[in-house]
Design a protein around this motif. Structure first.
Motif, PDB file in Angstrom:
ATOM      1  N   THR A  91      -3.073   5.876   8.678  1.00 35.92           N
ATOM      2  CA  THR A  91      -2.170   6.803   7.736  1.00 35.92           C
ATOM      3  C   THR A  91      -1.133   5.005   7.128  1.00 35.92           C
ATOM      4  N   GLN A 118       2.613  14.122   7.104  1.00 37.97           N
ATOM      5  CA  GLN A 118       3.456  15.043   7.373  1.00 37.97           C
ATOM      6  C   GLN A 118       2.815  15.598   8.451  1.00 37.97           C
ATOM      7  N   GLY A 160      -3.723   2.469   5.966  1.00 39.34           N
ATOM      8  CA  GLY A 160      -4.633   2.697   4.448  1.00 39.34           C
ATOM      9  C   GLY A 160      -5.742   3.633   4.446  1.00 39.34           C
ATOM     10  N   THR A 213       1.361  -1.238   0.011  1.00 42.48           N
ATOM     11  CA  THR A 213      -0.256   0.295   0.253  1.00 42.48           C
ATOM     12  C   THR A 213       0.674   0.899  -0.244  1.00 42.48           C
ATOM     13  N   PRO A 214       0.378   2.145  -1.043  1.00 41.01           N
ATOM     14  CA  PRO A 214       1.331   3.331  -0.704  1.00 41.01           C
ATOM     15  C   PRO A 214       1.147   4.015   0.373  1.00 41.01           C
ATOM     16  N   ILE A 215       1.756   4.273   1.248  1.00 42.76           N
ATOM     17  CA  ILE A 215       2.380   5.453   1.806  1.00 42.76           C
ATOM     18  C   ILE A 215       1.944   6.645   2.003  1.00 42.76           C
ATOM     19  N   ASN A 216       1.115   7.898   2.225  1.00 39.13           N
ATOM     20  CA  ASN A 216       1.204   9.542   1.630  1.00 39.13           C
ATOM     21  C   ASN A 216       1.463   9.930   2.729  1.00 39.13           C
ATOM     22  N   GLU A 217       2.907  10.422   2.125  1.00 40.36           N
ATOM     23  CA  GLU A 217       3.783  11.453   2.765  1.00 40.36           C
ATOM     24  C   GLU A 217       3.399  12.368   3.534  1.00 40.36           C
ATOM     25  N   GLN A 218       2.488  13.190   2.606  1.00 37.68           N
ATOM     26  CA  GLN A 218       1.474  14.341   2.922  1.00 37.68           C
ATOM     27  C   GLN A 218       0.650  14.098   3.781  1.00 37.68           C
ATOM     28  N   ALA A 219      -0.043  13.030   4.392  1.00 38.57           N
ATOM     29  CA  ALA A 219      -0.521  12.666   5.174  1.00 38.57           C
ATOM     30  C   ALA A 219      -0.146  11.957   6.520  1.00 38.57           C
ATOM     31  N   SER A 260      -8.869   6.804   5.361  1.00 33.28           N
ATOM     32  CA  SER A 260      -8.856   8.171   5.024  1.00 33.28           C
ATOM     33  C   SER A 260      -8.842   8.855   6.071  1.00 33.28           C
TER      34      SER A 260
END
Length: 169
Positions: free
Chosen positions: A46, A28, A49, A20-26, A51
């Motif tokens: 996060t 941060q 995965g 699962t791709p980790i959202n770096e902005q989330a 939202s």
């Protein structure tokens, strides 16, 4: 044959993690949440995965937590923008011609540890910071300019050398 079967069996028993791709902005955004519990929930969701804005339908407590996290994420958006600009404040400051003053020296004294105490004709008093050397006499024309980190540099008019000073009066 048994070795191949054993290695195939070992590979089949290893759980395969879903990529699962980790959202770096989330992530941060999670770091700016001050409440420890809410920050940990933000990190957990996060990484899992989930939202922050979609409410959970299984339990009412989870939907309350999701809404709290969504409100927190919206509230931290301006903080994230400030974090992006952190450390670049000095780049925005432009050098003005008003950033320097020139005057003649009215008096020069030495402090107990050898620092110079310079009084200008406009009654400003400046004290040397550090141990750099610069020979100054009464009547010399000096220029004081703003340096980095709100420091000030005093330079004799006919020389390239300067010393760091701070204003005392």
């Amino acid at each position: 044959m048994n070795k191949h079967l054993l290695s195939l069996l070992a590979l089949a028993s290893v759980p395969v993690l879903a990529a699962t791709p980790i959202n770096e902005q989330a992530l941060q955004a999670c770091s700016f949440i001050e409440n420890d519990f809410n920050r940990l929930l933000c990190y957990d969701n996060t990484i899992a995965g989930k939202s922050l804005t979609q409410p959970a339908h299984k339990q009412p407590q989870q939907s309350v937590k999701a809404n709290v996290k969504a409100d927190t994420a919206v509230a931290t958006a301006p903080v994230a923008a400030k974090a992006k600009e952190f450390g670049l404040e000095h780049k925005k400051i432009t050098k003005n011609t008003e950033e320097t003053i020139s005057s003649k020296i009215a008096n020069v004294k030495k402090a107990p540890y050898g620092e110079l105490i310079i009084t200008l004709e406009n009654n400003q008093q400046w004290r040397q910071i550090g141990s750099d050397r610069l020979s100054l006499d009464k009547g010399d024309t000096v220029t004081i300019s703003r340096g980095v980190f709100n420091s000030f540099l005093l330079k004799k008019a006919d020389q390239n050398r300067s010393i760091r000073v701070k204003r005392t009066q």
